[in-house]
Design a protein around this motif. Structure first.
Motif, short mmCIF file in Angstrom:
data_model
loop_
_atom_site.label_atom_id
_atom_site.label_comp_id
_atom_site.label_asym_id
_atom_site.label_seq_id
_atom_site.Cartn_x
_atom_site.Cartn_y
_atom_site.Cartn_z
N THR A 52 0.82 -1.21 0.00
CA THR A 52 0.00 0.00 0.00
C THR A 52 0.86 1.26 0.00
O THR A 52 0.63 2.19 -0.79
CB THR A 52 -0.93 0.00 1.23
OG1 THR A 52 -1.75 -1.16 1.21
CG2 THR A 52 -1.80 1.24 1.24
N VAL A 53 1.87 1.29 0.88
CA VAL A 53 2.72 2.47 0.96
C VAL A 53 3.48 2.68 -0.35
O VAL A 53 3.55 3.80 -0.89
CB VAL A 53 3.71 2.33 2.15
CG1 VAL A 53 4.74 3.44 2.10
CG2 VAL A 53 2.95 2.38 3.46
N VAL A 54 4.06 1.61 -0.89
CA VAL A 54 4.84 1.73 -2.13
C VAL A 54 3.93 2.12 -3.29
O VAL A 54 4.30 2.95 -4.14
CB VAL A 54 5.58 0.41 -2.42
CG1 VAL A 54 6.23 0.45 -3.80
CG2 VAL A 54 6.64 0.15 -1.37
N ALA A 55 2.73 1.55 -3.37
CA ALA A 55 1.82 1.87 -4.47
C ALA A 55 1.39 3.33 -4.42
O ALA A 55 1.40 4.03 -5.45
CB ALA A 55 0.60 0.95 -4.42
N ILE A 56 1.00 3.80 -3.23
CA ILE A 56 0.58 5.20 -3.11
C ILE A 56 1.74 6.14 -3.43
O ILE A 56 1.59 7.14 -4.14
CB ILE A 56 0.02 5.47 -1.71
CG1 ILE A 56 -1.28 4.68 -1.50
CG2 ILE A 56 -0.22 6.96 -1.49
CD1 ILE A 56 -1.86 4.81 -0.11
N THR A 57 2.93 5.83 -2.90
CA THR A 57 4.09 6.67 -3.17
C THR A 57 4.45 6.66 -4.66
O THR A 57 4.80 7.70 -5.23
CB THR A 57 5.29 6.20 -2.33
OG1 THR A 57 4.90 6.14 -0.95
CG2 THR A 57 6.46 7.15 -2.48
N SER A 58 4.38 5.48 -5.29
CA SER A 58 4.66 5.39 -6.73
C SER A 58 3.69 6.26 -7.52
O SER A 58 4.10 6.99 -8.45
CB SER A 58 4.57 3.93 -7.19
OG SER A 58 5.46 3.12 -6.48
N PHE A 59 2.42 6.18 -7.18
CA PHE A 59 1.42 6.98 -7.89
C PHE A 59 1.71 8.47 -7.74
O PHE A 59 1.65 9.23 -8.72
CB PHE A 59 0.04 6.64 -7.34
CG PHE A 59 -1.08 7.42 -7.96
CD1 PHE A 59 -1.48 7.17 -9.26
CD2 PHE A 59 -1.73 8.42 -7.24
CE1 PHE A 59 -2.52 7.90 -9.84
CE2 PHE A 59 -2.75 9.15 -7.81
CZ PHE A 59 -3.15 8.90 -9.11
N ILE A 60 2.05 8.87 -6.51
CA ILE A 60 2.35 10.29 -6.28
C ILE A 60 3.59 10.72 -7.05
O ILE A 60 3.61 11.80 -7.68
CB ILE A 60 2.52 10.55 -4.77
CG1 ILE A 60 1.19 10.34 -4.04
CG2 ILE A 60 3.04 11.97 -4.52
CD1 ILE A 60 1.30 10.44 -2.54
N MET A 61 4.63 9.89 -7.04
CA MET A 61 5.87 10.25 -7.74
C MET A 61 5.67 10.28 -9.24
O MET A 61 6.27 11.11 -9.94
CB MET A 61 6.98 9.28 -7.35
CG MET A 61 7.36 9.34 -5.87
SD MET A 61 8.78 8.32 -5.44
CE MET A 61 10.11 9.27 -6.16
N VAL A 62 4.86 9.38 -9.78
CA VAL A 62 4.56 9.42 -11.22
C VAL A 62 3.82 10.70 -11.57
O VAL A 62 4.12 11.36 -12.59
CB VAL A 62 3.75 8.17 -11.62
CG1 VAL A 62 3.19 8.33 -13.04
CG2 VAL A 62 4.62 6.94 -11.55
#
Length: 538
Positions: A52-62
């Motif tokens: 969850t943390v990695v997915a949300i962070t990835s979405f934000i960084m993209v």
């Protein structure tokens, strides 16, 4: 012949239904298999949190990367537009003389070198347009007719436009009039695309590296944060493996103190489990103690009943033997003596059974009839009864100036005082002084029985009020009763909402009974009894 109106063959319909059922069964089987596979491999909390943390962070960084690229691309395009406009205005003035002499775009660029990616096109009616571009190696290449057509098709306005030329790429172009001619200047967009590409590559690499570091840091943090929960689970598993169903039980397992810190949310779970284990351990210890008490109680009760039963049996056999003889006088004398002994032992058993029944009813909250009780008078009468039974003891009364009254059962409270005095008389030597005092202490009625005897054995003091507790383990009849006197006294006092304590040392032993001096509200029946006693007194 075949009847056209005949219904379809039932066998065909059945076959189709069976096939559909088989397909549905296969679908259900596949669904059940998927559900079973999911049930066999559930995601752990740690995995869920990391994903969850990695997915949300990835979405934000993209999103940040896309927004940054768009902003930077817009800035670069604006700068390129400014460069194209400035170059077009400058070139239109510069090439005016060359155009008048009939030079082509290639000749002009060879005469006036420009940076790689610079495009020049000249349209002088009625002559055909010429165009050339500076390659990356600074050579000048003339555009073909098709490429010039691509350039012409892309020019739709006076503002800088983006034109894609086959074989050359994308250019930002703008046309400017130069006398009777039109000069078109273009600059390649490769530099802008290259800058955006480098930026996207950099953002992608940094994002990937950051996500890897984030995943590792998140995994470490979550693993460390969930360590107390794993310790709780491990402790619970170890406790579940302990044999708690029988025998003396102890639970030494606990969550380590550093993983049961109540200042953290997860640590509070460990502390709660430790508290629960402490409570369970205490309860198991109490259960074991109660079981031991019950075994001791059964053994003591059996011992107490065995002696009178044996006596009854013996004397009854003796009477039967005497009756079988011919001597009438001896038979009568033996039978009479045996019957007397049988009666005595029966009375002894009756008292024991009545005491046990009283304790059981007191434990259930029964056997009390409330009324107004004068504790001073009760103590006075109890001492009067004790003097003839213990003439070798000195009996002293210390009473308050005014009567001390309580709400309670007069008969049972009299039994408490009688048991305390009998205990003092039985377990102290001749010449002992027994002092009975009654007083009022801040709304509490206090009755004290003090003696200057040898005191109570410290090893016996903790179990003094237990049932069948006796100082003489041999249970000789001359040294006391059944061991129920003090336990009955405590049960009666507890049922009245009071307390009974003992303090003892060599030369001084004091039993203290405390009862509410003002009548409690024991219920409607008790209230009526108190009112009735007050009316009788009036």
């Amino acid at each position: 012949m075949v009847d056209p109106d005949a219904e379809p063959d039932a066998g065909d319909g059945t076959t189709g239904a069976g096939a559909a059922t088989a397909v549905d069964a296969d679908d259900r089987t596949g669904t059940d298999a998927s559900a079973a596979a999911s049930a066999r491999h559930p995601w752990t909390l740690q995995r869920k949190l990391i994903v969850t943390v990695v997915a949300i962070t990835s979405f934000i960084m993209v999103l940040v990367g896309v927004a940054t690229s768009a902003i930077l691309g817009g800035v670069l395009e604006d700068g390129l537009n400014s460069r194209v406009t400035s170059a077009a205005e400058r070139t239109a003035v510069l090439v005016r003389g060359y155009i008048a002499q009939g030079w082509t775009a290639q000749e002009i660029l060879e005469e006036q070198p420009q940076q790689p990616g610079f495009l020049l096109a000249i349209q002088t009616p009625p002559n055909a347009p010429t165009a050339a571009v500076v390659e990356s190696d600074t050579t000048v290449t003339e555009l073909t007719d098709d490429q010039i057509g691509d350039l012409a098709d892309g020019l739709r306005s006076e503002t800088p436009s983006v034109v894609t030329i086959d074989g050359l790429g994308s250019f930002r172009v703008e046309g400017q009039p130069s006398g009777a001619s039109v000069v078109v200047v273009g600059i390649s967009r490769d530099e802008v695309a290259s800058s955006i590409g480098r930026m996207l590559t950099t953002i992608g690499l940094l994002t990937a590296g950051g996500l890897i570091l984030l995943a590792l840091a998140t995994a470490w943090t979550i693993r460390a944060g969930l360590a107390p929960l794993r310790a709780v689970a491990a402790t619970a598993e170890r406790v579940s493996a302990l044999p708690l169903d029988q025998g003396e039980v102890s639970i030494p397992e606990r969550v380590p103190a550093h993983q049961a810190d109540p200042r953290t949310e997860v640590g509070r779970v460990g502390e709660a489990l430790n508290t629960l284990l402490d409570h369970v351990g205490t309860s198991l210890t109490a259960r074991q103690r109660n079981e031991e008490r019950m075994r001791t109680f059964v053994a003591d009760a059996s011992h107490e009943l065995r002696t009178p039963l044996a006596s009854i049996r013996g004397y009854s056999e003796l009477s039967l033997r005497a009756l079988s003889k011919d001597h009438a006088a001896a038979t009568i004398e033996t039978t009479e003596s045996s019957l007397e002994r049988i009666q005595a032992q029966s009375l002894r058993m009756t008292r024991l059974v009545e005491d046990l029944l009283l304790l059981a009813r007191l434990d259930e909250g029964q056997e009390l009839v409330y009324g107004a009780v004068d504790l001073t008078r009760l103590a006075l009468e109890a001492v009067g009864d004790a003097r003839p039974a213990g003439p070798d003891h000195t009996w002293v009364l210390e009473l308050a100036d005014e009567p001390v009254q309580v709400a309670g059962d007069a008969g049972r409270l009299n039994q408490v005082v009688a048991n305390l005095l009998a205990n003092a008389r039985t377990h102290t030597p001749e010449g002992t002084t027994v002092t009975v005092g009654v007083a009022r202490d801040r709304g509490t009625a206090v009755l004290r029985v003090h003696d200057d005897g040898p005191g109570i054995d410290p090893a016996l003091r903790d179990e003094l009020f237990e049932r069948f507790s006796r100082a003489d383990r041999s249970r000789a009849r001359q040294t006391g009763g059944t061991g129920l006197g003090l336990s009955i006294a405590r049960a009666i006092v507890d049922a009245h909402g009071g307390s009974i304590t003992v303090e003892s040392e060599p030369g001084s032993t004091t039993f203290e009974v405390r009862l509410p001096a003002r009548p409690r509200d024991p219920g409607p029946a008790a209230s009526e009894a108190v009112d009735g006693a007050a009316a009788d007194g009036a």
